[in-house]
Scaffold this motif. Sequence first.
Motif, PDB file in Angstrom:
ATOM      1  N   TRP A  49       0.795  -1.228   0.000  1.00  0.00           N
ATOM      2  CA  TRP A  49       0.000   0.000   0.000  1.00  0.00           C
ATOM      3  C   TRP A  49       0.826   1.276   0.000  1.00  0.00           C
ATOM      4  O   TRP A  49       0.296   2.365   0.189  1.00  0.00           O
ATOM      5  CB  TRP A  49      -0.993   0.021   1.195  1.00  0.00           C
ATOM      6  CG  TRP A  49      -1.361  -1.340   1.693  1.00  0.00           C
ATOM      7  CD1 TRP A  49      -1.462  -2.485   0.920  1.00  0.00           C
ATOM      8  CD2 TRP A  49      -1.612  -1.778   3.021  1.00  0.00           C
ATOM      9  NE1 TRP A  49      -1.769  -3.565   1.707  1.00  0.00           N
ATOM     10  CE2 TRP A  49      -1.873  -3.170   2.998  1.00  0.00           C
ATOM     11  CE3 TRP A  49      -1.664  -1.090   4.243  1.00  0.00           C
ATOM     12  CZ2 TRP A  49      -2.158  -3.909   4.137  1.00  0.00           C
ATOM     13  CZ3 TRP A  49      -1.962  -1.822   5.386  1.00  0.00           C
ATOM     14  CH2 TRP A  49      -2.203  -3.220   5.323  1.00  0.00           C
ATOM     15  N   SER A 107      10.605   4.358   9.923  1.00  0.00           N
ATOM     16  CA  SER A 107       9.564   3.435   9.453  1.00  0.00           C
ATOM     17  C   SER A 107       8.282   3.698  10.224  1.00  0.00           C
ATOM     18  O   SER A 107       8.294   4.363  11.270  1.00  0.00           O
ATOM     19  CB  SER A 107       9.990   1.982   9.669  1.00  0.00           C
ATOM     20  OG  SER A 107       9.959   1.680  11.046  1.00  0.00           O
ATOM     21  N   GLY A 108       7.190   3.139   9.732  1.00  0.00           N
ATOM     22  CA  GLY A 108       5.907   3.307  10.404  1.00  0.00           C
ATOM     23  C   GLY A 108       5.942   2.791  11.834  1.00  0.00           C
ATOM     24  O   GLY A 108       5.433   3.440  12.754  1.00  0.00           O
ATOM     25  N   SER A 109       6.551   1.634  12.032  1.00  0.00           N
ATOM     26  CA  SER A 109       6.615   1.058  13.384  1.00  0.00           C
ATOM     27  C   SER A 109       7.338   2.005  14.336  1.00  0.00           C
ATOM     28  O   SER A 109       6.887   2.228  15.468  1.00  0.00           O
ATOM     29  CB  SER A 109       7.371  -0.278  13.366  1.00  0.00           C
ATOM     30  OG  SER A 109       6.750  -1.177  12.482  1.00  0.00           O
ATOM     31  N   VAL A 112       5.277   4.907  15.233  1.00  0.00           N
ATOM     32  CA  VAL A 112       4.320   4.560  16.290  1.00  0.00           C
ATOM     33  C   VAL A 112       5.033   4.562  17.650  1.00  0.00           C
ATOM     34  O   VAL A 112       4.539   5.135  18.629  1.00  0.00           O
ATOM     35  CB  VAL A 112       3.659   3.185  16.012  1.00  0.00           C
ATOM     36  CG1 VAL A 112       2.903   2.680  17.231  1.00  0.00           C
ATOM     37  CG2 VAL A 112       2.723   3.293  14.808  1.00  0.00           C
ATOM     38  N   TYR A 141      -3.453  -3.230  14.095  1.00  0.00           N
ATOM     39  CA  TYR A 141      -2.073  -3.465  13.683  1.00  0.00           C
ATOM     40  C   TYR A 141      -1.347  -2.124  13.675  1.00  0.00           C
ATOM     41  O   TYR A 141      -1.762  -1.194  12.989  1.00  0.00           O
ATOM     42  CB  TYR A 141      -1.998  -4.105  12.286  1.00  0.00           C
ATOM     43  CG  TYR A 141      -0.559  -4.263  11.849  1.00  0.00           C
ATOM     44  CD1 TYR A 141       0.223  -5.299  12.341  1.00  0.00           C
ATOM     45  CD2 TYR A 141       0.044  -3.340  11.004  1.00  0.00           C
ATOM     46  CE1 TYR A 141       1.563  -5.422  11.998  1.00  0.00           C
ATOM     47  CE2 TYR A 141       1.381  -3.453  10.651  1.00  0.00           C
ATOM     48  CZ  TYR A 141       2.129  -4.500  11.151  1.00  0.00           C
ATOM     49  OH  TYR A 141       3.463  -4.612  10.819  1.00  0.00           O
ATOM     50  N   HIS A 142      -0.255  -2.054  14.437  1.00  0.00           N
ATOM     51  CA  HIS A 142       0.500  -0.798  14.498  1.00  0.00           C
ATOM     52  C   HIS A 142       1.976  -0.989  14.200  1.00  0.00           C
ATOM     53  O   HIS A 142       2.762  -0.062  14.412  1.00  0.00           O
ATOM     54  CB  HIS A 142       0.317  -0.133  15.867  1.00  0.00           C
ATOM     55  CG  HIS A 142      -1.088   0.303  16.146  1.00  0.00           C
ATOM     56  ND1 HIS A 142      -1.705   1.321  15.454  1.00  0.00           N
ATOM     57  CD2 HIS A 142      -2.022  -0.144  17.029  1.00  0.00           C
ATOM     58  CE1 HIS A 142      -2.943   1.489  15.902  1.00  0.00           C
ATOM     59  NE2 HIS A 142      -3.166   0.603  16.854  1.00  0.00           N
ATOM     60  N   GLY A 143       2.367  -2.168  13.729  1.00  0.00           N
ATOM     61  CA  GLY A 143       3.772  -2.374  13.390  1.00  0.00           C
ATOM     62  C   GLY A 143       4.379  -3.525  14.171  1.00  0.00           C
ATOM     63  O   GLY A 143       3.723  -4.139  15.016  1.00  0.00           O
ATOM     64  N   GLU A 209      -6.129   3.004  14.400  1.00  0.00           N
ATOM     65  CA  GLU A 209      -6.023   3.229  12.966  1.00  0.00           C
ATOM     66  C   GLU A 209      -7.376   3.830  12.581  1.00  0.00           C
ATOM     67  O   GLU A 209      -8.385   3.136  12.618  1.00  0.00           O
ATOM     68  CB  GLU A 209      -5.877   1.900  12.215  1.00  0.00           C
ATOM     69  CG  GLU A 209      -4.648   1.075  12.533  1.00  0.00           C
ATOM     70  CD  GLU A 209      -4.887  -0.398  12.209  1.00  0.00           C
ATOM     71  OE1 GLU A 209      -4.609  -0.817  11.077  1.00  0.00           O
ATOM     72  OE2 GLU A 209      -5.356  -1.136  13.108  1.00  0.00           O
ATOM     73  N   ASP A 243      -3.025   6.479  14.069  1.00  0.00           N
ATOM     74  CA  ASP A 243      -1.999   5.837  13.258  1.00  0.00           C
ATOM     75  C   ASP A 243      -2.504   5.825  11.815  1.00  0.00           C
ATOM     76  O   ASP A 243      -3.266   4.953  11.409  1.00  0.00           O
ATOM     77  CB  ASP A 243      -1.758   4.414  13.779  1.00  0.00           C
ATOM     78  CG  ASP A 243      -0.772   3.639  12.914  1.00  0.00           C
ATOM     79  OD1 ASP A 243      -0.356   4.154  11.858  1.00  0.00           O
ATOM     80  OD2 ASP A 243      -0.436   2.494  13.292  1.00  0.00           O
ATOM     81  N   VAL A 245      -0.638   5.508   9.162  1.00  0.00           N
ATOM     82  CA  VAL A 245       0.418   4.962   8.305  1.00  0.00           C
ATOM     83  C   VAL A 245      -0.196   4.331   7.049  1.00  0.00           C
ATOM     84  O   VAL A 245       0.316   4.516   5.945  1.00  0.00           O
ATOM     85  CB  VAL A 245       1.287   3.949   9.086  1.00  0.00           C
ATOM     86  CG1 VAL A 245       2.254   3.224   8.156  1.00  0.00           C
ATOM     87  CG2 VAL A 245       2.067   4.668  10.187  1.00  0.00           C
ATOM     88  N   ALA A 246      -1.316   3.622   7.221  1.00  0.00           N
ATOM     89  CA  ALA A 246      -1.972   2.995   6.066  1.00  0.00           C
ATOM     90  C   ALA A 246      -2.997   3.929   5.415  1.00  0.00           C
ATOM     91  O   ALA A 246      -3.126   3.974   4.196  1.00  0.00           O
ATOM     92  CB  ALA A 246      -2.646   1.699   6.474  1.00  0.00           C
ATOM     93  N   LYS A 272       4.227   4.764   5.147  1.00  0.00           N
ATOM     94  CA  LYS A 272       3.931   4.136   3.856  1.00  0.00           C
ATOM     95  C   LYS A 272       3.962   5.108   2.664  1.00  0.00           C
ATOM     96  O   LYS A 272       5.032   5.395   2.158  1.00  0.00           O
ATOM     97  CB  LYS A 272       2.614   3.377   3.955  1.00  0.00           C
ATOM     98  CG  LYS A 272       2.758   2.127   4.854  1.00  0.00           C
ATOM     99  CD  LYS A 272       1.697   1.085   4.617  1.00  0.00           C
ATOM    100  CE  LYS A 272       2.063  -0.245   5.236  1.00  0.00           C
ATOM    101  NZ  LYS A 272       1.558  -0.480   6.602  1.00  0.00           N
TER     102      LYS A 272
HETATM  103  C1  LIG Z   1       2.330  -0.810   7.886  1.00  0.00           C
HETATM  104  C2  LIG Z   1       1.799  -0.197   9.143  1.00  0.00           C
HETATM  105  C3  LIG Z   1       2.651   0.123  10.224  1.00  0.00           C
HETATM  106  C4  LIG Z   1       4.109  -0.224  10.228  1.00  0.00           C
HETATM  107  O1  LIG Z   1       4.860   0.475   9.290  1.00  0.00           O
HETATM  108  P1  LIG Z   1       6.302  -0.081   8.849  1.00  0.00           P
HETATM  109  O2  LIG Z   1       6.835   0.973   7.953  1.00  0.00           O
HETATM  110  O3  LIG Z   1       6.070  -1.393   8.188  1.00  0.00           O
HETATM  111  O4  LIG Z   1       7.102  -0.223  10.102  1.00  0.00           O
HETATM  112  C5  LIG Z   1       2.098   0.760  11.319  1.00  0.00           C
HETATM  113  N1  LIG Z   1       0.778   1.041  11.368  1.00  0.00           N
HETATM  114  C6  LIG Z   1      -0.062   0.755  10.367  1.00  0.00           C
HETATM  115  C7  LIG Z   1      -1.496   1.130  10.473  1.00  0.00           C
HETATM  116  C8  LIG Z   1       0.408   0.102   9.217  1.00  0.00           C
HETATM  117  O5  LIG Z   1      -0.439  -0.219   8.228  1.00  0.00           O
END
Ligand SMILES: *Cc1c(COP(=O)(O)O)cnc(C)c1O
Length: 424
Positions: A49, A107-109, A112, A141-143, A209, A243, A245-246, A272
């Motif tokens: 994504w 990174s997203g993780s 977070v 899901y947050h990483g 999310e 969050d 990220v997505a 992302k």
């Molecule tokens: C993918 C994702 C993450 C983690 O991001 P990374 O870049 O893979 O570490 C965190 N939160 C959400 C909602 C995601 O979809």
Amino acid sequence: MQNIKNMKLWYPYAQMKTKEENFHVESAKGTKIKIKGGNELIDGVASWWCACHGYSNHELNMAAMEQMEKFSHVMLGGLTHDPAKDLAELLVDITPEGLNHVFFSDSGSVGVEVSLKMAIQYFHNKGYEKKSKFVGLKNAYHGDTFKAMEVGDDPDFHGAFSKVFKDAYHIDPPRRGYDVTETEVEEDIAKLEEVLAEKHDEIAAFIVEPLIQAAGGFNFYSPRYLERAREVCDKYDVLLIFDEVATGFGRTGKLFAVNHTNIVPDIMILGKALTGGYLGHAATVASTKVFEAFYSDDPEHAFMHGPTYMGNPITCAVALKSFEIFKRDNYLERIAKIERYLVERFEEIESDLIDSKRVFGVTGVVEVKDSKDLKGFQKFAYDRGVWLRPFGNYMYTMPPYIVEEDEMGRIVDVMKEWFDQRKN
Ligand SMILES: *Cc1c(COP(=O)(O)O)cnc(C)c1O
């Protein structure tokens, strides 16, 4: 039998013994991924994504190249530069009023993690030592880093580690549906109110999310829930973290999921698609209220975090160009068009194997009753020139926003065909 010693590359989320062989990419351009000695695939998942412009976009390539020629990377401790400052300014501009302070990470993780550390230290700096736990949603899901895993809730990911998690509460997620009734929202929000009423003196933040619980099963839910969550968090002095990220950068049909609501979270995380799918990076954007708790003459109130590559100039230059293209080429209009197309074409996908189908923004999901009924689908799609990768009970598409209608058509055709071939 493979020689185990030859398995030098360890793949993600995979049982290395039983997984199928990965398709070997030779090149990728636009919406197409070319497999070495094999098919050219239309990309239906935008590489988890993030690849919102598809692959090897000339303008993004040039933005990276130009920045590399100036300087490739410098530390953000003691030094600063235009790409990081300009990207921070842009993110403050395009996020809701009140989110004014951008902390970069890789990174997203980690983005977070940064938000959770901010929340704990926010209360620490204000003298509330006890407020250091979190509330999250079931199936969130947050990483994959530790605290991100802990506030998330996915048993597939947690197995070996569940014993080290003790500081997060998980409540039932809001029920599915963008347009649920006020009574239904109240029933759902009561779950949050219940835990905050009892535990607020130890809770720093509620993390969600917004609108799409993505990797945890594509639960599309109501903006009203988030608005009510804002009120409940305020009532109990608990920070609200989104969050995104997505969901950020168009996935829900608006620039950010928060734009479907009339509220502002205390902290918002972007990742992302932030870099147009080029490089790992995240931005944790904090409100002035949060920032003020760190801003003091006391050195111990400083935020002690700083990834080596934070604000990497190449990454920031690409992110700036990515958003320029997003705006210039009217991506939100494209997104609306893809959404309408998906809604219409998903009508045609029918089977007794299907539990439900849903579309929201540029995310189309077919949930089957039994995950076994998706076994072999990845190869089936490959053979038909489409890249799709289902997980669990979910066959889904989240294509790059540059996808043309005939390509989107091919992606949906493959999804439909899979079920048509299983009719008796
Ligand atoms: C993918 C994702 C993450 C983690 O991001 P990374 O870049 O893979 O570490 C965190 N939160 C959400 C909602 C995601 O979809």
